[in-house]
Design a protein around this motif. Structure first.
Motif, PDB file in Angstrom:
ATOM      1  N   LYS A   8       0.993  -1.253  -0.077  1.00 42.75           N
ATOM      2  CA  LYS A   8       0.082   0.185   0.275  1.00 42.75           C
ATOM      3  C   LYS A   8       0.866   1.219   0.101  1.00 42.75           C
ATOM      4  O   LYS A   8       1.796   1.312   0.771  1.00 42.75           O
ATOM      5  CB  LYS A   8      -0.828   0.018   1.143  1.00 42.75           C
ATOM      6  CG  LYS A   8      -1.993   1.071   1.181  1.00 42.75           C
ATOM      7  CD  LYS A   8      -2.711   1.479   2.519  1.00 42.75           C
ATOM      8  CE  LYS A   8      -2.052   2.124   3.716  1.00 42.75           C
ATOM      9  NZ  LYS A   8      -1.678   3.643   3.031  1.00 42.75           N
ATOM     10  N   CYS A  14      -7.482   3.021   3.175  1.00 43.89           N
ATOM     11  CA  CYS A  14      -8.137   1.905   3.111  1.00 43.89           C
ATOM     12  C   CYS A  14      -9.257   1.326   3.009  1.00 43.89           C
ATOM     13  O   CYS A  14     -10.099   0.884   3.535  1.00 43.89           O
ATOM     14  CB  CYS A  14      -7.382   0.994   4.397  1.00 43.89           C
ATOM     15  SG  CYS A  14      -5.842   0.436   4.407  1.00 43.89           S
ATOM     16  N   GLN A  15      -9.811   1.899   1.634  1.00 49.46           N
ATOM     17  CA  GLN A  15     -11.273   1.643   1.414  1.00 49.46           C
ATOM     18  C   GLN A  15     -11.208   1.672  -0.142  1.00 49.46           C
ATOM     19  O   GLN A  15     -10.428   2.198  -0.854  1.00 49.46           O
ATOM     20  CB  GLN A  15     -12.249   2.747   1.851  1.00 49.46           C
ATOM     21  CG  GLN A  15     -11.733   4.167   1.217  1.00 49.46           C
ATOM     22  CD  GLN A  15     -12.871   5.064   1.999  1.00 49.46           C
ATOM     23  OE1 GLN A  15     -13.163   5.182   3.093  1.00 49.46           O
ATOM     24  NE2 GLN A  15     -13.220   6.123   0.881  1.00 49.46           N
ATOM     25  N   PHE A  16     -12.243   0.917  -0.718  1.00 52.93           N
ATOM     26  CA  PHE A  16     -12.320   1.069  -2.393  1.00 52.93           C
ATOM     27  C   PHE A  16     -13.163   2.017  -2.864  1.00 52.93           C
ATOM     28  O   PHE A  16     -13.014   2.114  -4.089  1.00 52.93           O
ATOM     29  CB  PHE A  16     -12.957  -0.420  -2.607  1.00 52.93           C
ATOM     30  CG  PHE A  16     -11.962  -1.764  -2.761  1.00 52.93           C
ATOM     31  CD1 PHE A  16     -11.078  -1.819  -3.832  1.00 52.93           C
ATOM     32  CD2 PHE A  16     -11.644  -2.412  -1.551  1.00 52.93           C
ATOM     33  CE1 PHE A  16     -10.216  -2.875  -3.731  1.00 52.93           C
ATOM     34  CE2 PHE A  16     -10.701  -3.182  -1.407  1.00 52.93           C
ATOM     35  CZ  PHE A  16     -10.027  -3.598  -2.461  1.00 52.93           C
ATOM     36  N   SER A  17     -14.039   2.589  -2.038  1.00 54.31           N
ATOM     37  CA  SER A  17     -14.749   3.455  -2.442  1.00 54.31           C
ATOM     38  C   SER A  17     -14.086   4.907  -2.812  1.00 54.31           C
ATOM     39  O   SER A  17     -13.075   5.255  -2.210  1.00 54.31           O
ATOM     40  CB  SER A  17     -15.840   3.886  -1.544  1.00 54.31           C
ATOM     41  OG  SER A  17     -15.572   4.404  -0.406  1.00 54.31           O
ATOM     42  N   SER A  24      -7.493   5.465  -3.351  1.00 56.07           N
ATOM     43  CA  SER A  24      -8.191   4.451  -2.627  1.00 56.07           C
ATOM     44  C   SER A  24      -7.487   3.084  -2.992  1.00 56.07           C
ATOM     45  O   SER A  24      -7.048   3.066  -4.136  1.00 56.07           O
ATOM     46  CB  SER A  24      -9.656   4.605  -2.757  1.00 56.07           C
ATOM     47  OG  SER A  24      -9.842   4.134  -3.904  1.00 56.07           O
ATOM     48  N   LEU A  25      -8.128   2.096  -2.348  1.00 50.04           N
ATOM     49  CA  LEU A  25      -7.422   0.631  -2.859  1.00 50.04           C
ATOM     50  C   LEU A  25      -7.953   0.384  -4.242  1.00 50.04           C
ATOM     51  O   LEU A  25      -7.309  -0.472  -4.986  1.00 50.04           O
ATOM     52  CB  LEU A  25      -8.152  -0.196  -1.908  1.00 50.04           C
ATOM     53  CG  LEU A  25      -7.362  -0.343  -0.482  1.00 50.04           C
ATOM     54  CD1 LEU A  25      -8.101  -1.220   0.549  1.00 50.04           C
ATOM     55  CD2 LEU A  25      -5.996  -0.296  -0.304  1.00 50.04           C
ATOM     56  N   SER A  26      -8.950   0.792  -4.760  1.00 55.39           N
ATOM     57  CA  SER A  26      -9.333   0.653  -6.077  1.00 55.39           C
ATOM     58  C   SER A  26      -8.473   1.216  -7.133  1.00 55.39           C
ATOM     59  O   SER A  26      -8.629   0.644  -8.142  1.00 55.39           O
ATOM     60  CB  SER A  26     -10.963   1.383  -6.330  1.00 55.39           C
ATOM     61  OG  SER A  26     -10.917   2.580  -6.314  1.00 55.39           O
ATOM     62  N   LYS A  30      -7.416  -4.341  -8.477  1.00 54.01           N
ATOM     63  CA  LYS A  30      -8.553  -4.503  -9.657  1.00 54.01           C
ATOM     64  C   LYS A  30      -9.224  -5.882  -9.543  1.00 54.01           C
ATOM     65  O   LYS A  30     -10.066  -6.377 -10.185  1.00 54.01           O
ATOM     66  CB  LYS A  30      -7.933  -4.564 -11.092  1.00 54.01           C
ATOM     67  CG  LYS A  30      -7.164  -3.425 -11.438  1.00 54.01           C
ATOM     68  CD  LYS A  30      -8.162  -2.026 -11.032  1.00 54.01           C
ATOM     69  CE  LYS A  30      -7.233  -0.652 -11.426  1.00 54.01           C
ATOM     70  NZ  LYS A  30      -7.858   0.225 -10.809  1.00 54.01           N
ATOM     71  N   TYR A  35     -11.599  -7.689   0.356  1.00 50.94           N
ATOM     72  CA  TYR A  35     -11.560  -6.406   1.140  1.00 50.94           C
ATOM     73  C   TYR A  35     -10.225  -6.722   2.133  1.00 50.94           C
ATOM     74  O   TYR A  35      -9.663  -7.797   2.401  1.00 50.94           O
ATOM     75  CB  TYR A  35     -12.779  -6.613   2.159  1.00 50.94           C
ATOM     76  CG  TYR A  35     -13.935  -6.497   1.438  1.00 50.94           C
ATOM     77  CD1 TYR A  35     -14.285  -5.195   0.993  1.00 50.94           C
ATOM     78  CD2 TYR A  35     -14.586  -7.346   0.699  1.00 50.94           C
ATOM     79  CE1 TYR A  35     -15.725  -4.876   0.286  1.00 50.94           C
ATOM     80  CE2 TYR A  35     -15.771  -7.399   0.085  1.00 50.94           C
ATOM     81  CZ  TYR A  35     -16.193  -6.136  -0.498  1.00 50.94           C
ATOM     82  OH  TYR A  35     -17.278  -5.891  -1.165  1.00 50.94           O
TER      83      TYR A  35
END
Length: 189
Positions: A8, A14-17, A24-26, A30, A35
């Motif tokens: 990271k 630490c969120q995908f949104s 963000s993680l997104s 992929k 999570y």
């Protein structure tokens, strides 16, 4: 079951949104349906495990399982052996006392990537790298511990979870790798 290891990057939440001002993680992962198993605050970097298996996620993240997480902290100042012993015994942070942990001096080698942006540099104030191996991982715990003994953390890198080590995985910031579903590592099988 899917299990990913991500390095990271600094500044990533630490969120995908999506977030208005931070990655963000997104932006890095992929693979759908995974999570984070535990968290790293946006100012921290290093090994983050992600899975789609709720039981494995709990075994990694929940302190009751006592899975060791290793951190390298670059602290402001020059702590001595007595300061490391104070950290190792457990630190009273006001709202809780940390569990005893292992603390050692460490000298990062070329395997540790440069941080972008770099930490602030002050010629008159030295910095020291220490390694802390903890089994809790509460919110900003390592940063709070080092500050409580007089040595604020300037840079924090999670280098290990259980027997997994970020350097042996060869991941640079933002890179991830899928790990075997039958993990032979301590606490992840």
């Amino acid at each position: 079951m899917t299990l990913l290891a991500l390095n990271k990057p600094f500044g990533t939440i630490c969120q995908f949104s999506p977030h208005e001002t931070r990655a963000s993680l997104s932006d890095w992962v992929k693979v759908p349906g995974v999570y984070p198993a535990g968290r790293l605050d946006s100012d921290s970097e290093g090994l983050l495990l992600l899975t789609d298996d709720g039981a494995l996620q709990a075994r990694i993240a929940e302190p009751r399982h006592k899975l060791v997480k290793r951190y390298w902290a670059q602290v402001e100042g020059a702590p001595g052996a007595s300061d490391l012993k104070a950290l190792a015994r457990g630190v009273d942070l006001g709202d809780y006392v940390t569990r005893p942990c292992r603390v050692d001096f460490v000298e990062p080698d070329d395997a540790l990537w440069a941080r972008t942006p770099p930490i602030r540099y002050r010629a008159a104030i030295p910095t020291t790298w220490i390694e802390l191996s903890i089994t809790e991982g509460k919110n900003r715990q390592v940063r709070r511990m080092t500050a409580a003994v007089g040595f604020p953390t300037l840079r924090l890198v999670r280098v290990g979870v259980g027997a997994l080590d970020i350097f042996s995985l060869g991941l640079q910031p933002g890179e991830s790798i899928e790990l075997p579903s039958r993990a032979p590592w301590d606490g992840l099988a």
